[in-house]
Design a protein around this motif. Structure first.
Motif, PDB file in Angstrom:
ATOM      1  N   GLY A  79      31.952 -16.157  13.936  1.00 47.60           N
ATOM      2  CA  GLY A  79      31.075 -15.068  14.352  1.00 47.60           C
ATOM      3  C   GLY A  79      29.657 -15.241  13.833  1.00 47.60           C
ATOM      4  N   GLY A  80      29.523 -15.687  12.585  1.00 51.94           N
ATOM      5  CA  GLY A  80      28.201 -15.906  12.020  1.00 51.94           C
ATOM      6  C   GLY A  80      27.445 -17.008  12.732  1.00 51.94           C
ATOM      7  N   VAL A  81      28.142 -18.102  13.088  1.00 49.62           N
ATOM      8  CA  VAL A  81      27.493 -19.196  13.815  1.00 49.62           C
ATOM      9  C   VAL A  81      27.035 -18.727  15.193  1.00 49.62           C
ATOM     10  CG1 VAL A  81      27.898 -21.449  14.885  1.00 49.62           C
ATOM     11  CG2 VAL A  81      28.682 -21.011  12.555  1.00 49.62           C
ATOM     12  N   GLY A  82      27.852 -17.890  15.848  1.00 50.01           N
ATOM     13  CA  GLY A  82      27.443 -17.346  17.141  1.00 50.01           C
ATOM     14  C   GLY A  82      26.170 -16.524  17.030  1.00 50.01           C
ATOM     15  N   ILE A  83      26.071 -15.703  15.982  1.00 45.67           N
ATOM     16  CA  ILE A  83      24.861 -14.909  15.770  1.00 45.67           C
ATOM     17  C   ILE A  83      23.659 -15.814  15.524  1.00 45.67           C
ATOM     18  CG2 ILE A  83      23.752 -13.256  14.212  1.00 45.67           C
ATOM     19  CD1 ILE A  83      26.481 -11.953  13.831  1.00 45.67           C
ATOM     20  N   VAL A  84      23.842 -16.869  14.742  1.00 44.91           N
ATOM     21  CA  VAL A  84      22.741 -17.796  14.449  1.00 44.91           C
ATOM     22  C   VAL A  84      22.250 -18.474  15.723  1.00 44.91           C
ATOM     23  CG1 VAL A  84      22.156 -19.949  13.280  1.00 44.91           C
ATOM     24  CG2 VAL A  84      23.418 -18.180  12.064  1.00 44.91           C
ATOM     25  N   ILE A  85      23.174 -18.956  16.548  1.00 52.04           N
ATOM     26  CA  ILE A  85      22.770 -19.625  17.793  1.00 52.04           C
ATOM     27  C   ILE A  85      22.001 -18.659  18.689  1.00 52.04           C
ATOM     28  CG2 ILE A  85      23.636 -20.660  19.927  1.00 52.04           C
ATOM     29  CD1 ILE A  85      25.956 -21.816  18.269  1.00 52.04           C
ATOM     30  N   LEU A  86      22.524 -17.458  18.866  1.00 52.05           N
ATOM     31  CA  LEU A  86      21.848 -16.468  19.699  1.00 52.05           C
ATOM     32  C   LEU A  86      20.482 -16.109  19.126  1.00 52.05           C
ATOM     33  CD1 LEU A  86      22.211 -14.715  22.224  1.00 52.05           C
ATOM     34  CD2 LEU A  86      23.207 -12.950  20.761  1.00 52.05           C
ATOM     35  N   ALA A  87      20.404 -16.007  17.799  1.00 49.59           N
ATOM     36  CA  ALA A  87      19.131 -15.666  17.159  1.00 49.59           C
ATOM     37  C   ALA A  87      18.091 -16.750  17.385  1.00 49.59           C
ATOM     38  CB  ALA A  87      19.348 -15.446  15.661  1.00 49.59           C
ATOM     39  N   THR A 127      35.701  -8.227  10.785  1.00 51.87           N
ATOM     40  CA  THR A 127      37.158  -8.399  10.821  1.00 51.87           C
ATOM     41  C   THR A 127      37.580  -9.593   9.969  1.00 51.87           C
ATOM     42  OG1 THR A 127      37.243  -7.460  13.050  1.00 51.87           O
ATOM     43  CG2 THR A 127      39.140  -8.738  12.321  1.00 51.87           C
ATOM     44  N   GLY A 128      36.832 -10.682  10.074  1.00 53.21           N
ATOM     45  CA  GLY A 128      37.134 -11.838   9.246  1.00 53.21           C
ATOM     46  C   GLY A 128      36.959 -11.546   7.771  1.00 53.21           C
ATOM     47  N   LEU A 129      35.948 -10.746   7.436  1.00 50.88           N
ATOM     48  CA  LEU A 129      35.739 -10.365   6.038  1.00 50.88           C
ATOM     49  C   LEU A 129      36.892  -9.518   5.519  1.00 50.88           C
ATOM     50  CD1 LEU A 129      33.864 -10.236   3.551  1.00 50.88           C
ATOM     51  CD2 LEU A 129      32.793  -8.229   4.590  1.00 50.88           C
ATOM     52  N   GLY A 130      37.339  -8.553   6.346  1.00 48.28           N
ATOM     53  CA  GLY A 130      38.420  -7.686   5.905  1.00 48.28           C
ATOM     54  C   GLY A 130      39.742  -8.420   5.735  1.00 48.28           C
ATOM     55  N   ARG A 131      39.952  -9.448   6.508  1.00 43.15           N
ATOM     56  CA  ARG A 131      41.209 -10.199   6.440  1.00 43.15           C
ATOM     57  C   ARG A 131      41.089 -11.475   5.607  1.00 43.15           C
ATOM     58  NH1 ARG A 131      42.794  -9.957  12.917  1.00 43.15           N
ATOM     59  NH2 ARG A 131      43.073  -7.675  13.055  1.00 43.15           N
ATOM     60  N   LEU A 132      39.947 -11.699   5.003  1.00 46.74           N
ATOM     61  CA  LEU A 132      39.665 -12.938   4.275  1.00 46.74           C
ATOM     62  C   LEU A 132      39.867 -14.157   5.165  1.00 46.74           C
ATOM     63  CD1 LEU A 132      41.220 -12.196   0.761  1.00 46.74           C
ATOM     64  CD2 LEU A 132      38.835 -11.988   1.492  1.00 46.74           C
ATOM     65  N   ASP A 133      39.495 -13.975   6.437  1.00 48.96           N
ATOM     66  CA  ASP A 133      39.598 -15.051   7.428  1.00 48.96           C
ATOM     67  C   ASP A 133      38.258 -15.788   7.453  1.00 48.96           C
ATOM     68  OD1 ASP A 133      39.999 -16.719   9.546  1.00 48.96           O
ATOM     69  OD2 ASP A 133      40.243 -15.142  11.052  1.00 48.96           O
ATOM     70  N   VAL A 134      38.159 -16.848   6.662  1.00 53.67           N
ATOM     71  CA  VAL A 134      36.897 -17.576   6.540  1.00 53.67           C
ATOM     72  C   VAL A 134      36.490 -18.185   7.881  1.00 53.67           C
ATOM     73  CG1 VAL A 134      35.703 -19.444   5.337  1.00 53.67           C
ATOM     74  CG2 VAL A 134      37.413 -18.070   4.133  1.00 53.67           C
ATOM     75  N   GLY A 135      37.441 -18.722   8.609  1.00 49.06           N
ATOM     76  CA  GLY A 135      37.126 -19.358   9.886  1.00 49.06           C
ATOM     77  C   GLY A 135      36.582 -18.371  10.894  1.00 49.06           C
ATOM     78  N   GLY A 136      37.261 -17.216  11.018  1.00 43.40           N
ATOM     79  CA  GLY A 136      36.810 -16.218  11.984  1.00 43.40           C
ATOM     80  C   GLY A 136      35.432 -15.675  11.649  1.00 43.40           C
ATOM     81  N   ALA A 137      35.199 -15.351  10.361  1.00 44.87           N
ATOM     82  CA  ALA A 137      33.891 -14.840   9.951  1.00 44.87           C
ATOM     83  C   ALA A 137      32.808 -15.887  10.163  1.00 44.87           C
ATOM     84  CB  ALA A 137      33.930 -14.408   8.485  1.00 44.87           C
ATOM     85  N   THR A 138      33.111 -17.146   9.867  1.00 45.30           N
ATOM     86  CA  THR A 138      32.127 -18.207  10.056  1.00 45.30           C
ATOM     87  C   THR A 138      31.814 -18.410  11.527  1.00 45.30           C
ATOM     88  OG1 THR A 138      32.939 -19.325   8.063  1.00 45.30           O
ATOM     89  CG2 THR A 138      31.610 -20.622   9.587  1.00 45.30           C
TER      90      THR A 138
END
Length: 310
Positions: free
Chosen positions: A258-266, A245-256
Motif C-alpha cells: 500500500g505504501g509503494v502504491g501511494i509513493v508511485i501515485l504521489a 490494515t497491514g499495520l493492525g495485522r502486522l502484515d509487513v508485505g501488505g502495508a509495504t
C-alpha cells in the motif's frame, strides 16, 4: 520547585469537551452533515468513474500527460508504476485514493484561491487568516479527527473533510503571496488605464501570479496524498486502508504494498502538476499578455465616447 500549576489548574480539556459535546454537536451536527453532501456527490462520481474506466486507458491518459508536461522518462515511469500497481492487485484501491485526492484538491481550490485573493487585498483579513492557517498546519491531524467524527460521522466524506483541513493552507498562502508580489508599477498602470478591480485581477494579477498559485496547488496535492493513510482511521478507503490494515495485522508485505502504491501515485501526480505549472505560463509570456490586455482595455475605453457620439 514552584510552578504556576501549584496555584491554579486550568481545566482546559473540560472546557473543550463541554463546548464540543454540550453545544457544538447538539446544535450544529445536522448542518455539518448536510455540508458533506456535495463532497459525497463529487467523491462518489469520481470513484465510480475511475473504477469504471479500464486500467489500460487510465494508464495511457496519465502517461501521455506525463510525457507532455514532465518528459519521456516520467511517461515511462508512469506506465511501469501503474502496471506494477495493477499486478500487485491494488488498482481499485489506487483509483479510490485518486478520487479522494482529486476531490480534496478540488474543494481546496474553490475555497483556497478566493480566500487567498481576498487576503492579498486586505492586510486585516490576512492578519486574521494567518494564525488560523498556522493552527491548521501545525496541529496534529489526530487531534481534529475526534471532532470531525463527532460532527460528520465516519466514512469516506469525513476523511475527505479531514484531508481538506490538512491540505488547505498552502494554496491560500501561495495565492496570497503571488497576488501580493505582482509588481506595483504594473498595478499603477492598470489603474491609469482605468481597469476595474475585477479586470485588474483577471488580466493582471492572476496571470502574473499563476506560477505561484500552481506551486500552492502542487503542495496541496502532496499534503492530500500524505493524509490518505490517516484518513483511513475514520473510515476512508483506498490505499490508506490497505496500509492501516497491514499495520493492525502486522502484515509487513501488505502495508509495504500500500505504501509503494501511494509513493508511485504521489510521484506521478507531483511531476505532472509541477510540469503543468512550469509550462503553463512563464513570467515573460504573462507580462506580454498583461500588456496586451491593458492596451486592449485602453482601446475599449477610447472607443466608448466614439460609439456614444455616433
Amino acid at each position: 520547585m514552584f510552578s504556576p500549576g501549584d496555584l491554579l489548574i486550568i481545566p482546559f480539556d473540560d472546557w473543550i469537551n463541554d463546548f464540543v459535546r454540550g453545544w457544538l454537536v447538539p446544535n450544529f451536527r445536522p448542518l455539518f452533515r448536510a455540508a458533506q453532501v456535495p463532497i459525497t456527490l463529487v467523491l462518489n462520481a469520481l470513484d465510480d468513474f475511475f473504477n469504471f474506466v479500464p486500467m489500460l486507458l487510465t494508464t495511457a491518459v496519465f502517461s501521455l500527460a506525463a510525457w507532455k508536461w514532465a518528459g519521456k522518462g516520467m511517461a515511462i515511469f508512469t506506465i511501469i508504476g501503474f502496471f506494477f500497481i495493477d499486478m500487485i492487485g491494488l488498482w481499485p484501491e489506487t483509483m479510490t485514493t485518486l478520487a479522494m485526492i482529486l476531490t480534496s484538491v478540488f474543494f481546496c481550490t474553490i475555497i483556497g484561491v478566493p480566500v487567498g485573493i481576498l487576503a492579498a487585498g486586505s492586510d486585516l483579513l490576512w492578519k486574521i487568516v494567518r494564525p488560523i492557517l498556522d493552527i491548521m498546519q501545525t496541529i496534529p491531524s489526530f487531534v481534529y479527527l475526534v471532532p470531525i467524527v463527532m460532527l460528520f460521522g465516519v466514512g469516506m466524506a469525513p476523511g475527505i473533510i479531514a484531508t481538506i483541513i490538512f491540505a488547505l493552507p498552502p494554496i491560500i498562502r501561495l495565492t496570497n503571496l503571488g497576488i501580493r508580489n505582482v509588481r506595483g508599477d504594473l498595478v499603477e498602470a492598470a489603474h491609469a488605464f482605468g481597469s476595474t478591480r475585477w479586470q485588474m485581477l483577471t488580466d493582471l494579477q492572476i496571470p502574473l501570479a499563476l506560477r505561484t498559485i500552481m506551486a500552492g496547488l502542487n503542495q496541496t496535492l502532496m499534503l492530500a496524498l500524505s493524509m490518505v493513510v490517516i484518513a483511513a482511521l475514520i473510515g476512508a478507503g483506498g490505499l490508506g486502508l490497505v496500509v492501516n490494515t497491514g499495520l493492525g495485522r502486522l502484515d509487513v508485505g501488505g502495508a509495504t504494498a500500500g505504501g509503494v502504491g501511494i509513493v508511485i501515485l504521489a510521484i506521478v501526480l507531483d511531476r505532472i502538476t509541477q510540469g503543468l505549472g512550469e509550462q503553463n505560463q512563464t513570467n515573460t509570456v504573462s507580462l506580454r499578455q498583461v500588456l496586451s490586455n491593458l492596451l486592449r482595455l485602453q482601446g475599449s475605453k477610447q472607443a466608448e465616447p466614439t460609439r456614444k457620439a455616433a
